[in-house]
Motif scaffolding. Structure first.
Motif, PDB file in Angstrom:
ATOM      1  N   GLY A 100       0.806  -1.215   0.000  1.00  5.82           N
ATOM      2  CA  GLY A 100       0.000   0.000   0.000  1.00  5.82           C
ATOM      3  C   GLY A 100       0.838   1.263   0.000  1.00  5.82           C
ATOM      4  N   LEU A 101       1.919   1.275  -0.774  1.00  7.79           N
ATOM      5  CA  LEU A 101       2.837   2.411  -0.807  1.00  7.79           C
ATOM      6  C   LEU A 101       2.381   3.438  -1.836  1.00  7.79           C
ATOM      7  N   ALA A 102       2.847   4.657  -1.670  1.00 10.73           N
ATOM      8  CA  ALA A 102       2.470   5.733  -2.588  1.00 10.73           C
ATOM      9  C   ALA A 102       3.342   5.752  -3.834  1.00 10.73           C
ATOM     10  N   ARG A 103       4.445   5.003  -3.852  1.00 11.50           N
ATOM     11  CA  ARG A 103       5.364   5.021  -4.979  1.00 11.50           C
ATOM     12  C   ARG A 103       6.028   3.665  -5.139  1.00 11.50           C
ATOM     13  N   ASN A 104       6.596   3.429  -6.305  1.00 15.54           N
ATOM     14  CA  ASN A 104       7.352   2.210  -6.570  1.00 15.54           C
ATOM     15  C   ASN A 104       8.616   2.228  -5.694  1.00 15.54           C
ATOM     16  N   PRO A 105       8.805   1.213  -4.838  1.00 17.72           N
ATOM     17  CA  PRO A 105       9.923   1.250  -3.893  1.00 17.72           C
ATOM     18  C   PRO A 105      11.235   0.699  -4.450  1.00 17.72           C
ATOM     19  N   TYR A 106      11.284   0.356  -5.748  1.00 20.85           N
ATOM     20  CA  TYR A 106      12.500  -0.265  -6.270  1.00 20.85           C
ATOM     21  C   TYR A 106      13.705   0.675  -6.166  1.00 20.85           C
ATOM     22  N   ASP A 107      13.461   1.972  -6.302  1.00 21.71           N
ATOM     23  CA  ASP A 107      14.549   2.935  -6.158  1.00 21.71           C
ATOM     24  C   ASP A 107      15.131   2.883  -4.753  1.00 21.71           C
ATOM     25  N   ARG A 108      14.272   2.734  -3.740  1.00 24.07           N
ATOM     26  CA  ARG A 108      14.749   2.600  -2.369  1.00 24.07           C
ATOM     27  C   ARG A 108      15.609   1.339  -2.227  1.00 24.07           C
ATOM     28  N   PHE A 109      15.160   0.264  -2.846  1.00 23.24           N
ATOM     29  CA  PHE A 109      15.907  -0.991  -2.812  1.00 23.24           C
ATOM     30  C   PHE A 109      17.280  -0.808  -3.463  1.00 23.24           C
ATOM     31  N   GLY A 110      17.317  -0.090  -4.577  1.00 34.25           N
ATOM     32  CA  GLY A 110      18.595   0.154  -5.254  1.00 34.25           C
ATOM     33  C   GLY A 110      19.549   0.938  -4.377  1.00 34.25           C
ATOM     34  N   HIS A 111      19.038   1.923  -3.643  1.00 34.83           N
ATOM     35  CA  HIS A 111      19.913   2.705  -2.772  1.00 34.83           C
ATOM     36  C   HIS A 111      20.291   1.937  -1.510  1.00 34.83           C
ATOM     37  N   PHE A 112      19.461   0.995  -1.090  1.00 35.17           N
ATOM     38  CA  PHE A 112      19.855   0.081  -0.016  1.00 35.17           C
ATOM     39  C   PHE A 112      21.093  -0.697  -0.444  1.00 35.17           C
ATOM     40  N   PHE A 113      21.074  -1.198  -1.678  1.00 34.03           N
ATOM     41  CA  PHE A 113      22.221  -1.928  -2.205  1.00 34.03           C
ATOM     42  C   PHE A 113      23.422  -1.011  -2.386  1.00 34.03           C
ATOM     43  N   GLN A 114      23.172   0.273  -2.588  1.00 41.62           N
ATOM     44  CA  GLN A 114      24.268   1.240  -2.732  1.00 41.62           C
ATOM     45  C   GLN A 114      25.077   1.346  -1.441  1.00 41.62           C
ATOM     46  N   GLY A 115      24.476   0.962  -0.325  1.00 41.26           N
ATOM     47  CA  GLY A 115      25.216   0.896   0.928  1.00 41.26           C
ATOM     48  C   GLY A 115      25.652  -0.516   1.255  1.00 41.26           C
ATOM     49  N   PHE A 116      24.822  -1.507   0.940  1.00 44.90           N
ATOM     50  CA  PHE A 116      25.074  -2.897   1.313  1.00 44.90           C
ATOM     51  C   PHE A 116      26.333  -3.446   0.654  1.00 44.90           C
ATOM     52  N   THR A 117      26.415  -3.307  -0.666  1.00 43.04           N
ATOM     53  CA  THR A 117      27.578  -3.847  -1.381  1.00 43.04           C
ATOM     54  C   THR A 117      28.855  -3.052  -1.126  1.00 43.04           C
ATOM     55  N   PRO A 118      28.848  -1.716  -1.266  1.00 40.79           N
ATOM     56  CA  PRO A 118      30.078  -0.966  -0.994  1.00 40.79           C
ATOM     57  C   PRO A 118      30.595  -1.147   0.429  1.00 40.79           C
ATOM     58  N   ALA A 119      29.722  -1.425   1.398  1.00 42.76           N
ATOM     59  CA  ALA A 119      30.184  -1.619   2.773  1.00 42.76           C
ATOM     60  C   ALA A 119      31.182  -2.772   2.844  1.00 42.76           C
ATOM     61  N   ILE A 120      30.886  -3.863   2.149  1.00 43.33           N
ATOM     62  CA  ILE A 120      31.778  -5.021   2.175  1.00 43.33           C
ATOM     63  C   ILE A 120      33.022  -4.771   1.325  1.00 43.33           C
ATOM     64  N   VAL A 121      32.836  -4.165   0.162  1.00 46.44           N
ATOM     65  CA  VAL A 121      33.988  -3.895  -0.712  1.00 46.44           C
ATOM     66  C   VAL A 121      34.939  -2.896  -0.047  1.00 46.44           C
ATOM     67  N   LEU A 122      34.403  -1.809   0.485  1.00 46.82           N
ATOM     68  CA  LEU A 122      35.239  -0.811   1.153  1.00 46.82           C
ATOM     69  C   LEU A 122      35.886  -1.385   2.403  1.00 46.82           C
ATOM     70  N   ARG A 123      35.161  -2.213   3.128  1.00 46.62           N
ATOM     71  CA  ARG A 123      35.725  -2.863   4.312  1.00 46.62           C
ATOM     72  C   ARG A 123      36.938  -3.721   3.936  1.00 46.62           C
ATOM     73  N   GLU A 124      36.804  -4.430   2.843  1.00 49.86           N
ATOM     74  CA  GLU A 124      37.910  -5.277   2.386  1.00 49.86           C
ATOM     75  C   GLU A 124      39.117  -4.442   1.967  1.00 49.86           C
ATOM     76  N   LEU A 125      38.873  -3.341   1.285  1.00 46.38           N
ATOM     77  CA  LEU A 125      39.970  -2.472   0.868  1.00 46.38           C
ATOM     78  C   LEU A 125      40.668  -1.849   2.075  1.00 46.38           C
ATOM     79  N   LEU A 126      39.887  -1.419   3.058  1.00 43.96           N
ATOM     80  CA  LEU A 126      40.473  -0.811   4.249  1.00 43.96           C
ATOM     81  C   LEU A 126      41.306  -1.811   5.048  1.00 43.96           C
TER      82      LEU A 126
END
Length: 214
Positions: free
Chosen positions: A95-121
Motif C-alpha cells: 500500500g505504498l504511494a510510490r514504486n519502492p525499487y529505487d529505495r531498494f537500489g539505494h539500499f544496495f548502494q550501501g550494502f555492497t560498498p560496505a563489504i567492498v570498502l571494508r575489504e579495501l580498508l
C-alpha cells in the motif's frame, strides 16, 4: 582455501552472468539514455575487476555482492526505477504511494560498498576490525551516496526534464534524503549480517596469497 584458479572462475562466472543480463536489459529499454546512465557503474566495475584480477582479487563474498548489485542496476536501467514491475507488486502489496525499487537500489548502494570498502580498508589500508573500521566504512558509504546524488544533480542541470527517468524521484521532494538514508541502512545491515563471514573470507584469501608467494 580459495585458489587463483577458483578466483578466476568466480570472475568468469560474474562476467558471463553480467553479459547475459546486459543483453537482456539493453535489448529494448524504456529509455536508452537512462539505460546507459544506470549501467555505467556496472561497466566501470567490470573494467576495474578485470584490470586488477592478477594482483588484487577480491573475496568471493565481495564478488557475489558486486554481481548482485550489478543486476539491480541493470533491471532498473531496463525499465527505469519508477517502472520496475516487481516494484509495482510491492507497492500494491504494501500500500505504498510510490514504486519502492529505487529505495531498494539505494539500499544496495550501501550494502555492497560496505563489504567492498571494508575489504579495501583491511587489506590495503591495514585497518583493524573494530569500531574505527565500522565508522570508516559507514562514512565512506555515505560519501559514495553523496557523490552519486551530486551526479544526479548534475544530470538534472544538464538534461532538465530529460533527467526525470534517471532521477526516479516520483514527485518526492525528500527523495535525496531517503536515498542517503537507505544507503546508510544498507551499510549498517551489511556490517551486522556479514562482518564475521567477511572476516573469515579475508583470512582465507590472505592465507592463500601467503601460500602462493612463499
Amino acid at each position: 582455501m580459495p585458489s587463483a584458479l577458483s578466483r578466476n572462475h568466480d570472475l568468469a562466472s560474474l562476467f558471463i552472468v553480467w553479459s547475459a543480463a546486459l543483453l537482456a536489459s539493453g535489448y529494448a529499454p524504456h529509455d536508452r539514455a537512462t539505460w546507459w546512465m544506470e549501467v555505467a557503474p556496472v561497466l566501470v566495475a567490470g573494467a576495474v575487476l578485470w584490470l586488477t584480477r592478477s594482483h588484487f582479487a577480491l573475496t568471493r563474498l565481495a564478488v557475489v555482492l558486486i554481481g548482485a548489485h550489478g543486476l539491480v542496476l541493470m533491471l532498473g536501467g531496463a525499465y527505469t526505477y519508477a517502472r520496475v514491475p516487481i516494484g509495482h507488486e510491492f507497492q500494491q502489496w504494501l500500500g505504498l504511494a510510490r514504486n519502492p525499487y529505487d529505495r531498494f537500489g539505494h539500499f544496495f548502494q550501501g550494502f555492497t560498498p560496505a563489504i567492498v570498502l571494508r575489504e579495501l580498508l583491511i587489506r590495503l589500508g591495514g585497518v583493524r576490525t573494530g569500531w574505527l573500521l565500522r565508522t570508516l566504512v559507514v562514512a565512506c558509504c555515505l560519501a559514495v551516496s553523496a557523490a552519486y546524488e551530486l551526479v544526479e544533480f548534475g544530470a538534472a542541470l544538464a538534461l532538465g526534464q530529460g533527467a526525470d527517468q534517471f532521477l526516479g524521484t516520483q514527485g518526492d521532494p525528500w527523495d535525496t534524503q531517503w536515498d542517503m538514508l537507505m544507503c546508510l541502512v544498507g551499510a549498517l545491515t551489511a556490517l551486522v549480517l556479514l562482518e564475521r563471514l567477511h572476516d573469515r573470507a579475508i583470512g582465507a584469501s590472505q592465507g592463500c596469497t601467503a601460500g602462493a608467494t612463499s
